[in-house]
Scaffold this motif. Sequence first.
Motif, short mmCIF file in Angstrom:
data_model
loop_
_atom_site.label_atom_id
_atom_site.label_comp_id
_atom_site.label_asym_id
_atom_site.label_seq_id
_atom_site.Cartn_x
_atom_site.Cartn_y
_atom_site.Cartn_z
N PRO A 294 -58.45 36.15 40.85
CA PRO A 294 -57.92 37.05 41.87
C PRO A 294 -57.87 38.49 41.35
O PRO A 294 -57.89 38.73 40.15
N VAL A 295 -57.74 39.41 42.30
CA VAL A 295 -57.66 40.82 41.92
C VAL A 295 -56.35 41.05 41.19
O VAL A 295 -55.27 40.76 41.70
N LEU A 296 -56.45 41.55 39.95
CA LEU A 296 -55.26 41.85 39.15
C LEU A 296 -55.05 43.35 39.09
O LEU A 296 -56.01 44.12 39.15
N THR A 297 -53.81 43.77 38.97
CA THR A 297 -53.49 45.17 38.76
C THR A 297 -53.81 45.47 37.30
O THR A 297 -53.07 45.08 36.40
N GLU A 298 -54.92 46.15 37.07
CA GLU A 298 -55.43 46.36 35.71
C GLU A 298 -54.42 47.05 34.80
O GLU A 298 -54.27 46.70 33.64
N SER A 299 -53.67 48.00 35.32
CA SER A 299 -52.71 48.74 34.50
C SER A 299 -51.54 47.87 34.03
O SER A 299 -50.80 48.26 33.13
N GLN B 287 -44.20 34.85 25.45
CA GLN B 287 -43.43 36.09 25.35
C GLN B 287 -44.38 37.26 25.29
O GLN B 287 -45.38 37.23 24.57
N GLN B 288 -44.05 38.31 26.03
CA GLN B 288 -44.89 39.50 26.02
C GLN B 288 -44.72 40.24 24.71
O GLN B 288 -43.60 40.39 24.21
N GLU B 289 -45.85 40.68 24.12
CA GLU B 289 -45.78 41.51 22.92
C GLU B 289 -45.11 42.82 23.30
O GLU B 289 -45.50 43.47 24.26
N SER B 290 -44.09 43.22 22.53
CA SER B 290 -43.30 44.39 22.90
C SER B 290 -44.06 45.70 22.71
O SER B 290 -43.86 46.64 23.46
N ASN B 291 -44.93 45.78 21.71
CA ASN B 291 -45.67 47.00 21.45
C ASN B 291 -47.11 46.78 21.89
O ASN B 291 -47.99 46.52 21.06
N SER B 292 -47.35 46.84 23.20
CA SER B 292 -48.68 46.53 23.72
C SER B 292 -48.98 47.38 24.94
O SER B 292 -48.09 47.99 25.54
N GLY B 293 -50.26 47.42 25.31
CA GLY B 293 -50.66 48.18 26.47
C GLY B 293 -52.09 47.84 26.86
O GLY B 293 -52.66 46.86 26.40
N VAL B 294 -52.67 48.69 27.68
CA VAL B 294 -54.02 48.47 28.18
C VAL B 294 -54.76 49.80 28.23
O VAL B 294 -54.16 50.84 28.54
N ASP B 295 -56.03 49.78 27.89
CA ASP B 295 -56.90 50.94 28.06
C ASP B 295 -57.84 50.57 29.21
O ASP B 295 -58.81 49.84 29.02
N THR B 296 -57.52 51.05 30.41
CA THR B 296 -58.27 50.66 31.60
C THR B 296 -59.66 51.28 31.64
O THR B 296 -60.56 50.73 32.28
N SER B 297 -59.88 52.40 30.96
CA SER B 297 -61.22 53.00 30.97
C SER B 297 -62.16 52.27 30.02
O SER B 297 -63.37 52.21 30.27
N ALA B 298 -61.64 51.69 28.93
CA ALA B 298 -62.47 50.96 27.97
C ALA B 298 -62.39 49.44 28.15
O ALA B 298 -63.03 48.70 27.43
N ASN B 299 -61.58 48.98 29.09
CA ASN B 299 -61.43 47.56 29.42
C ASN B 299 -60.99 46.70 28.24
O ASN B 299 -61.62 45.70 27.90
N TYR B 300 -59.86 47.09 27.61
CA TYR B 300 -59.26 46.22 26.61
C TYR B 300 -57.74 46.33 26.65
O TYR B 300 -57.20 47.36 27.03
N THR C 156 -50.63 41.00 36.70
CA THR C 156 -50.07 40.71 38.01
C THR C 156 -51.07 41.07 39.10
O THR C 156 -51.89 41.97 38.92
N THR C 157 -50.98 40.36 40.22
CA THR C 157 -51.76 40.75 41.39
C THR C 157 -50.93 41.78 42.15
O THR C 157 -49.71 41.86 41.95
N PRO C 158 -51.54 42.58 42.99
CA PRO C 158 -50.77 43.59 43.72
C PRO C 158 -49.58 43.01 44.49
O PRO C 158 -48.58 43.68 44.67
N SER C 159 -49.64 41.75 44.90
CA SER C 159 -48.54 41.15 45.66
C SER C 159 -47.48 40.50 44.78
O SER C 159 -46.43 40.11 45.26
N GLN C 160 -47.74 40.35 43.46
CA GLN C 160 -46.76 39.72 42.57
C GLN C 160 -45.76 40.77 42.10
O GLN C 160 -46.13 41.74 41.48
N THR C 161 -44.49 40.54 42.39
CA THR C 161 -43.47 41.51 41.99
C THR C 161 -42.34 40.88 41.19
O THR C 161 -41.48 41.57 40.71
#
Length: 170
Positions: free
Chosen positions: A93-98, A113-126, A142-147
Motif C-alpha cells: 500500500p501507499v506509505l507516507t515516505e517521511s 521497538q522503534q530505534e530512537s535515533n533514526s530517520g529517513v532520507d526521502t530523496s536517496a530512498n533509505y 504509516t499509510t496516509p489513513s493510519q493515525t
Amino acid sequence: GNFTNTSINFTADTPVMIVANTSTATVINISVVLNSTQEGGMAITEFSTVENQTISGQTKVKFTRITASPNITDNLRWYWLNISYTNAEISAPVLTESNLRIWFYNITTATWQQESNSGVDTSANYVWANITHLSLFGIFGTTPSQTSAPSPATSAPSIGTTSALSTTNV
C-alpha cells in the motif's frame, strides 16, 4: 538475500564501512566503530516476511538481521545503519515516505521497538539509524489513513538465510 564476510579488520575508534548488496533492490550500508582493534565476521540477511511482523498503526516494508562474531559484538561502540528501499516497496500500500523508520525486535520483551535515533532520507530512498546493538530490524511506515500510535507485537521472529559483504576503512 544474504551477505557474509568472515574476515573484517577493525581498528579501534576508526569507522569501517560495510556495503552489503543483499538483493538487486536493497543496499545496506553500515559504518561500524569498535572500542578496540579486532578481526571478525558479520552476516546480513534480508527478509520480506518474518513471524510476528505486525505493529499496530504501522505497515512493514522489509526486514534485515545483522549478526557478528562475539569479538565484534563485545566491542561494538556504535554503528550507522542505512537500508535502502524502492518506490515500489512503499507504493502498495501507499506509505507516507517521511514516516518510514527502522524498528528492532527486542527478544527480551518479545516486542518491536522503534530505534530512537533514526530517520529517513526521502530523496536517496533509505532509512537510517545510529545503533549500539545487533538485532533483527524492520522498516515500517504509516499509510496516509493510519493515525494510531504504534504498539508492539508479541511473538518471536523467524530465521532466514545469510549473504556476503565488502568493506572499506573510512
